[in-house]
Design an enzyme around this catalytic site. Structure first.
Site, PDB file in Angstrom:
ATOM      1  N   ARG A 138       0.693  -1.236   0.110  1.00 31.43           N
ATOM      2  CA  ARG A 138       0.059   0.290   0.437  1.00 31.43           C
ATOM      3  C   ARG A 138       0.834   1.117   0.164  1.00 31.43           C
ATOM      4  O   ARG A 138       0.376   2.159  -0.529  1.00 31.43           O
ATOM      5  CB  ARG A 138      -0.939  -0.477   1.420  1.00 31.43           C
ATOM      6  CG  ARG A 138      -2.278  -0.772   0.742  1.00 31.43           C
ATOM      7  CD  ARG A 138      -3.296  -0.773   2.189  1.00 31.43           C
ATOM      8  NE  ARG A 138      -2.834  -1.697   3.411  1.00 31.43           N
ATOM      9  CZ  ARG A 138      -3.513  -2.617   4.225  1.00 31.43           C
ATOM     10  NH1 ARG A 138      -4.652  -1.836   4.389  1.00 31.43           N
ATOM     11  NH2 ARG A 138      -2.740  -3.241   4.846  1.00 31.43           N
ATOM     12  N   HIS A 198      -1.961  -4.434  -4.479  1.00 27.57           N
ATOM     13  CA  HIS A 198      -2.145  -3.109  -4.450  1.00 27.57           C
ATOM     14  C   HIS A 198      -1.210  -1.982  -3.927  1.00 27.57           C
ATOM     15  O   HIS A 198      -0.406  -0.899  -3.738  1.00 27.57           O
ATOM     16  CB  HIS A 198      -2.648  -2.593  -2.722  1.00 27.57           C
ATOM     17  CG  HIS A 198      -3.211  -0.919  -2.265  1.00 27.57           C
ATOM     18  ND1 HIS A 198      -4.655  -0.712  -2.664  1.00 27.57           N
ATOM     19  CD2 HIS A 198      -2.771  -0.034  -1.898  1.00 27.57           C
ATOM     20  CE1 HIS A 198      -4.949   0.426  -2.519  1.00 27.57           C
ATOM     21  NE2 HIS A 198      -4.019   0.644  -2.069  1.00 27.57           N
ATOM     22  N   ASP A 247     -13.859   2.503  -4.416  1.00 26.60           N
ATOM     23  CA  ASP A 247     -13.085   3.735  -4.597  1.00 26.60           C
ATOM     24  C   ASP A 247     -12.794   3.380  -6.378  1.00 26.60           C
ATOM     25  O   ASP A 247     -12.515   2.439  -6.986  1.00 26.60           O
ATOM     26  CB  ASP A 247     -11.898   4.336  -3.636  1.00 26.60           C
ATOM     27  CG  ASP A 247     -11.052   2.951  -3.645  1.00 26.60           C
ATOM     28  OD1 ASP A 247     -11.028   2.659  -4.452  1.00 26.60           O
ATOM     29  OD2 ASP A 247     -10.266   2.598  -2.029  1.00 26.60           O
ATOM     30  N   LYS A 262     -16.158  10.362  -4.801  1.00 25.06           N
ATOM     31  CA  LYS A 262     -16.122  11.211  -4.254  1.00 25.06           C
ATOM     32  C   LYS A 262     -16.100  12.479  -4.676  1.00 25.06           C
ATOM     33  O   LYS A 262     -15.577  13.021  -5.367  1.00 25.06           O
ATOM     34  CB  LYS A 262     -15.087  11.239  -2.332  1.00 25.06           C
ATOM     35  CG  LYS A 262     -15.141  12.228  -1.944  1.00 25.06           C
ATOM     36  CD  LYS A 262     -13.981  12.468  -0.986  1.00 25.06           C
ATOM     37  CE  LYS A 262     -14.151  10.760  -0.027  1.00 25.06           C
ATOM     38  NZ  LYS A 262     -12.877  11.046   1.010  1.00 25.06           N
ATOM     39  N   ARG A 273     -16.139  16.634  -3.925  1.00 25.10           N
ATOM     40  CA  ARG A 273     -16.103  17.434  -2.953  1.00 25.10           C
ATOM     41  C   ARG A 273     -16.804  18.567  -3.650  1.00 25.10           C
ATOM     42  O   ARG A 273     -16.932  19.721  -4.786  1.00 25.10           O
ATOM     43  CB  ARG A 273     -15.069  17.810  -2.926  1.00 25.10           C
ATOM     44  CG  ARG A 273     -14.549  19.363  -1.344  1.00 25.10           C
ATOM     45  CD  ARG A 273     -13.565  19.192  -0.864  1.00 25.10           C
ATOM     46  NE  ARG A 273     -13.284  17.823  -0.325  1.00 25.10           N
ATOM     47  CZ  ARG A 273     -13.527  17.597   1.634  1.00 25.10           C
ATOM     48  NH1 ARG A 273     -14.031  18.751   1.547  1.00 25.10           N
ATOM     49  NH2 ARG A 273     -13.142  16.787   1.816  1.00 25.10           N
ATOM     50  N   SER A 288      -9.027  -4.826   5.113  1.00 25.76           N
ATOM     51  CA  SER A 288      -8.439  -4.659   7.243  1.00 25.76           C
ATOM     52  C   SER A 288      -9.409  -4.270   8.528  1.00 25.76           C
ATOM     53  O   SER A 288     -10.161  -4.873   8.965  1.00 25.76           O
ATOM     54  CB  SER A 288      -7.139  -3.412   7.007  1.00 25.76           C
ATOM     55  OG  SER A 288      -6.342  -3.472   7.968  1.00 25.76           O
ATOM     56  N   THR A 334     -13.985   1.058   5.152  1.00 28.62           N
ATOM     57  CA  THR A 334     -13.648   1.182   3.422  1.00 28.62           C
ATOM     58  C   THR A 334     -14.934   0.910   3.379  1.00 28.62           C
ATOM     59  O   THR A 334     -15.715   1.535   2.324  1.00 28.62           O
ATOM     60  CB  THR A 334     -13.029   0.837   2.803  1.00 28.62           C
ATOM     61  OG1 THR A 334     -11.565   1.432   3.408  1.00 28.62           O
ATOM     62  CG2 THR A 334     -12.789   1.438   1.266  1.00 28.62           C
TER      63      THR A 334
END
Ligand code: R5P
Length: 296
Positions: free
Chosen positions: A94, A128, A171, A194, A196, A224, A228
């Site tokens: 990550r 990832h 995502d 997302k 904004r 994890s 999310t």
């Protein structure tokens, strides 16, 4: 002859891969000394053989990395012919970029160390490393990322009578995995996005699809903490989703992630056996076995 072996975290998976390939499974003895050091011994001969090391790096990545390095280096030292590292869950991926000045880019460090320890080929699964455009930046030996998304989607699709389903990534980065899962069961896919509007107003919704009244399969690489997925379930419900199912390749499930996801409203959460867990109901053994067959 092909030999499949493993350190302590992935013996069952390695054995399953050996069964699928009709190959020899070679056990190892792994011990921890009282001071924390690791001892590793192959319980059979590897000289002049092609050896595949299956070693997942979930939950105790540092211990399992040391086991991996000991195995790879010892195999070279013991005159194995070709050494392949299959790392179903590749920890440290990550951090695939220097987000803040001075940070170590752990994905690059670990990739280089795996090669330096003796891997002639490296396989990972749903790793990832989104910001790595060119795999050659990581290793000089072949590095291939496999996927379990099709198997996960087929598991849910065959178990439930899904109503007008769509696969959703929580995502933008998970959008590519959503596409693979959706293609495997011939349904539509999308990812949450997302937007904004100002400092206080953020809207999260599917990028393209109207999901009102539809059953949804959320797919991601890792669960994890579960945060999310819980956020995604909340957004999907607010957008009118009907029943929500969840699938991930690597069920790390730290703390009480699984209970919290069920409390958020998931009908079923499934993962693979890259990391052993209560929901590891899909095996990646066929994915690994197919990749090894193609390598020969
Ligand atoms: C992040 O980009 C990953 O793809 C996963 O969504 C993330 O690692 C999941 O972590 P958690 O379950 O803690 O939210």
């Amino acid at each position: 002859m092909v030999i499949i072996t493993s350190g302590s975290p992935s013996k069952t998976l390695a054995w399953k891969v050996a069964q699928k390939l009709n190959a020899t499974y070679l056990d190892t003895e792994v011990k921890r000394f009282p001071d924390g050091e690791t001892y590793l011994r192959f319980l059979g001969k590897v000289e002049k053989e092609d050896v595949i090391v299956v070693q997942s790096l979930g939950h105790q990545p540092n211990h399992y990395l040391v086991e991996l390095f000991l195995m790879l280096d010892a195999l070279k030292d013991l005159q194995a012919k070709q050494v392949t590292a299959v790392l179903p869950y590749f920890a440290y991926a990550r951090q695939d970029e220097r987000f803040k000045s001075g940070e170590a880019v752990s994905l690059k460090t670990v990739s280089r160390l795996v090669e330096a320890a003796g891997a002639d080929n490296i396989f990972t699964i749903d790793s990832h490393r989104h910001r790595v455009v060119d795999q050659d930046d990581l290793t000089t030996v072949p590095l291939q990322d496999l996927t379990a998304m099709a198997e996960l989607a087929k598991y849910m699709n065959s178990k439930y009578d899904l109503h007008n389903p769509a696969v959703i990534g929580p995502d933008a980065e998970a959008g590519a995995w959503a596409k693979i899962a959706a293609d495997a069961i011939s349904v539509e896919y999308d990812a949450l996005e997302k937007k904004r509007f100002d400092a206080e107003t953020v809207e999260i919704k599917p990028r393209r699809l109207d999901i009102e009244g539809r059953d949804i399969l959320i797919v991601d690489d890792i669960i994890s903490t579960g945060n999310t997925i819980i956020k995604a379930i909340d957004v999907l419900k607010k957008n009118g989703a009907k029943d929500i199912y969840v699938a991930c390749t690597h069920p790390l499930l730290v703390l009480n992630a699984l209970v919290r996801i069920y409390q958020a409203g998931a009908i079923e959460v499934v993962g693979t056996d890259t990391v052993q867990s209560a929901i590891s109901n899909v095996s990646v053994a066929p994915v690994i076995a197919n990749a090894i067959k193609k390598m020969k």
